[in-house]
Design an enzyme around this catalytic site. Structure first.
Site, mmCIF file in Angstrom:
data_model
loop_
_atom_site.group_PDB
_atom_site.id
_atom_site.type_symbol
_atom_site.label_atom_id
_atom_site.label_comp_id
_atom_site.label_asym_id
_atom_site.label_seq_id
_atom_site.Cartn_x
_atom_site.Cartn_y
_atom_site.Cartn_z
ATOM 1 N N GLN A 1 -11.866 1.317 1.850
ATOM 2 C CA GLN A 1 -11.087 2.506 2.235
ATOM 3 C C GLN A 1 -11.988 3.485 2.980
ATOM 4 O O GLN A 1 -13.142 3.662 2.607
ATOM 5 C CB GLN A 1 -10.513 3.178 0.996
ATOM 6 C CG GLN A 1 -9.493 2.333 0.256
ATOM 7 C CD GLN A 1 -8.089 2.476 0.809
ATOM 8 O OE1 GLN A 1 -7.850 3.239 1.740
ATOM 9 N NE2 GLN A 1 -7.174 1.713 0.253
ATOM 10 N N CYS B 1 0.552 2.054 1.962
ATOM 11 C CA CYS B 1 0.079 2.867 3.084
ATOM 12 C C CYS B 1 1.192 3.062 4.106
ATOM 13 O O CYS B 1 0.937 3.541 5.205
ATOM 14 C CB CYS B 1 -1.155 2.236 3.726
ATOM 15 S SG CYS B 1 -0.927 0.524 4.166
ATOM 16 N N CYS C 1 -11.172 20.822 16.994
ATOM 17 C CA CYS C 1 -11.798 19.756 17.786
ATOM 18 C C CYS C 1 -11.632 20.044 19.270
ATOM 19 O O CYS C 1 -10.513 20.178 19.758
ATOM 20 C CB CYS C 1 -11.162 18.411 17.450
ATOM 21 S SG CYS C 1 -11.790 17.088 18.498
ATOM 22 N N GLU D 1 -6.199 -12.274 -2.850
ATOM 23 C CA GLU D 1 -6.508 -11.708 -1.533
ATOM 24 C C GLU D 1 -6.621 -12.837 -0.524
ATOM 25 O O GLU D 1 -7.163 -13.899 -0.828
ATOM 26 C CB GLU D 1 -7.822 -10.908 -1.641
ATOM 27 C CG GLU D 1 -8.533 -10.618 -0.341
ATOM 28 C CD GLU D 1 -7.746 -9.722 0.618
ATOM 29 O OE1 GLU D 1 -7.134 -8.731 0.185
ATOM 30 O OE2 GLU D 1 -7.753 -10.038 1.824
HETATM 31 N N1 SAH Z 1 -6.626 -3.082 -2.658
HETATM 32 C C1 SAH Z 1 -7.657 -3.173 -1.665
HETATM 33 C C2 SAH Z 1 -7.181 -3.652 -0.294
HETATM 34 C C3 SAH Z 1 -5.878 -3.101 0.202
HETATM 35 S S1 SAH Z 1 -5.562 -3.389 1.919
HETATM 36 C C4 SAH Z 1 -8.355 -1.840 -1.523
HETATM 37 O O1 SAH Z 1 -7.812 -0.821 -1.921
HETATM 38 O O2 SAH Z 1 -9.476 -1.818 -1.033
HETATM 39 C C5 SAH Z 1 -4.516 -4.766 1.904
HETATM 40 C C6 SAH Z 1 -5.232 -6.088 1.686
HETATM 41 O O3 SAH Z 1 -4.260 -7.114 1.712
HETATM 42 C C7 SAH Z 1 -6.270 -6.453 2.732
HETATM 43 O O4 SAH Z 1 -7.479 -6.750 2.078
HETATM 44 C C8 SAH Z 1 -5.689 -7.701 3.411
HETATM 45 O O5 SAH Z 1 -6.676 -8.628 3.795
HETATM 46 C C9 SAH Z 1 -4.828 -8.273 2.319
HETATM 47 N N2 SAH Z 1 -3.681 -9.108 2.706
HETATM 48 C C10 SAH Z 1 -2.897 -9.019 3.802
HETATM 49 N N3 SAH Z 1 -1.886 -9.885 3.738
HETATM 50 C C11 SAH Z 1 -2.032 -10.580 2.574
HETATM 51 C C12 SAH Z 1 -1.289 -11.606 1.923
HETATM 52 N N4 SAH Z 1 -0.193 -12.111 2.477
HETATM 53 N N5 SAH Z 1 -1.726 -12.029 0.735
HETATM 54 C C13 SAH Z 1 -2.842 -11.517 0.159
HETATM 55 N N6 SAH Z 1 -3.583 -10.554 0.724
HETATM 56 C C14 SAH Z 1 -3.185 -10.084 1.917
#
Ligand code: SAH
Length: 459
Positions: free
Chosen positions: A290, A415, A71, A340
């Site tokens: 993602q 993550c 890059c 969620e």
């Molecule tokens: N499993 C999904 C999202 C993972 S990211 C995927 O792979 O696409 C983490 C997610 O947790 C996000 O969508 C975020 O909005 C949600 N989140 C964050 N804090 C939370 C909480 N206290 N309770 C429920 N969901 C939550």
């Protein structure tokens, strides 16, 4: 030592922002742009009691893992910190990072971790993997409109090289941003200025449905509408014929949040579609999806493999987002319950379940720490619990509730290795669960991020 002192130092580690770490005369130094295995001549920029920061003056002896960056703007752009580190070395480093956190924070025995861990899953081609770009738009003092990515720890926009574009983004992002800039010049449209709160165009959000070829462009604006919308549509659809959706998102707030509440479709469809395995997902401008579709599929496949469903299990998918993991699991499970916190994401999840003909899922809106105990109190059983929390990990109440439900398997998708290690320690501490195996999956090559999928089994 004092500020501006020059010294020679061997780099032995990497910090969480990709900065080189070395030790000199009893002090730890953080040095941007230096890599493990490098010996550099550096000058002190800041000194604290036990640690300090320094700037590279010269690489005296390069690390055997150092490569020429592909890059042209790496080092200046804040996006990728590892472009000079060979991909093999990146994977080795990330694998060690997860292992170290599990030992140091999780309290697991190193020999045990080395026995149970599965090889890190890297990419075959670690470039151009992102399906989403959020490109800030700004203006220089001479009136030139600039688009690109922020420099490290700043809001100064670094433009990508005109020929290569961003090396981890989609190649057609360059043509798209060029079309937006031409529309702005022709119609005398200003970019948003963070300090005054004036000006219209803030960000260009581009999303690619990698398996369907569909493209969404969403202009984030500090206003209710855009002038010369037809002209923008013409320019964009000529520049990138794959575009199927053009939207505006209204964000009149000061502050760093990129997207505002309201999104309007001005041309084509309000969403694009992409697939994960054989499941289709409708993705809107605001949906969390993602960003690395190739690795996402590998990560979710591993989660599914760890869950080892036989067809009649009750499964919880906590932190379910738009239901990506939930639907992946629903093909093999009796029933999947998603939880969620973001209402829009739950709406997407419900629609995606319907779109794919699933009748064995439901989704609850709310914080997992509030919703899960209620569902459990209602007597909803759980054979397998999958959780994929944000970087701060799961709340203590969530882990305690999981332990009280005592599913036969827990699959933890994470993550952030540090919070993963902290949470696994809690889950294993009562002696009820055993960490069976885990796999690091590299979702973000060229950066310090690493995802991990872990399996806990009830003894
Ligand atoms: N499993 C999904 C999202 C993972 S990211 C995927 O792979 O696409 C983490 C997610 O947790 C996000 O969508 C975020 O909005 C949600 N989140 C964050 N804090 C939370 C909480 N206290 N309770 C429920 N969901 C939550």
């Amino acid at each position: 030592m004092k500020k501006n002192d020059v010294f020679e130092i061997e780099i032995t580690g990497l910090g969480r922002d990709g900065e080189g770490i070395g030790h000199f005369e009893g002090q730890t130094f953080f040095i941007n742009g230096a890599l493990p295995g490098d010996t550099v001549r550096a000058s002190v920029t800041k000194l604290k009691k036990t640690y300090g920061y320094a700037r590279v003056l010269e690489i005296v002896q390069p690390s055997p893992d150092r490569v020429e960056s592909v890059c042209p703007v790496s080092g200046r752009c804040g996006g990728c910190s590892l472009m000079n580190y060979s991909y093999i070395a990146q994977l080795r480093m990330k694998d060690a990072l997860v292992e170290d956190d599990l030992v140091r924070i999780g309290g697991f025995d190193r020999a045990f971790i080395e026995k149970i861990k599965e090889p890190i899953i890297g990419m075959d081609d670690p470039l151009h993997y992102r399906n989403k770009a959020q490109i800030p738009v700004g203006e220089r003092s001479d009136g030139k409109i600039v688009t690109g990515f922020y420099a490290r720890h700043s809001h100064r926009i670094v433009e990508p090289d005109g020929k290569t574009g961003c090396m981890i983004g989609s190649p057609d992002n360059e043509e798209i941003t060029h079309a937006v800039k031409s529309w702005m010049y022709e119609n005398r449209i200003n970019s948003y200025d963070e300090t005054t709160g004036k000006g219209l165009v803030r960000h260009i959000l581009i999303r690619h449905g990698v398996h369907t070829g569909q493209v969404m462009v969403c202009l984030v604006i500090n206003g209710r509408s855009i002038p010369a919308a037809d002209n923008l549509v013409d320019r964009l659809t000529v520049a990138c014929p794959d575009i199927t959706s053009i939207c505006i998102n209204i964000n009149k707030n000061k502050g760093n949040a990129i997207l505002g509440e309201r999104t309007e479709c001005i041309w084509g469809e309000p969403t694009i579609t992409d697939r994960v395995g054989d499941i289709s997902f409708d993705i809107s401008a605001k949906s969390f999806f993602q960003v690395n579709p190739v690795q996402m599929e590998r990560l979710y496949s591993r989660a599914l493999e760890y869950a080892d469903l036989k067809g009649n299990e009750n499964v919880y998918d906590l932190y379910s987002g738009i239901g990506t993991i939930s639907l992946f699991l629903a093909r093999k499970a009796g029933h999947v319950t998603g939880v969620e916190v973001v209402p829009d994401a739950v709406k997407d999840a419900v629609r995606n379940a319907r779109l794919n003909g699933f009748s064995n899922t439901n989704f609850y809106t709310g914080r997992t720490e509030d919703v899960l105990p209620k569902l459990v109190a209602q007597g909803r059983p759980a054979d397998v619990i999958v959780l994929d929390p944000p970087r701060k990990g799961a709340e203590k109440e969530v882990l305690d509730t999981i332990l009280s439900v005592a599913p036969s398997k827990i699959v933890y998708v994470s993550c952030d290795p540090a919070t993963l290690a902290r949470d696994l320690k809690i889950l294993c501490s009562g002696g009820l669960y055993e960490l069976k195996k885990y796999t690091p999956v590299d979702q973000f090559p060229e950066t310090m991020h690493i995802e991990t999928c872990s399996l806990l089994v009830r003894k």
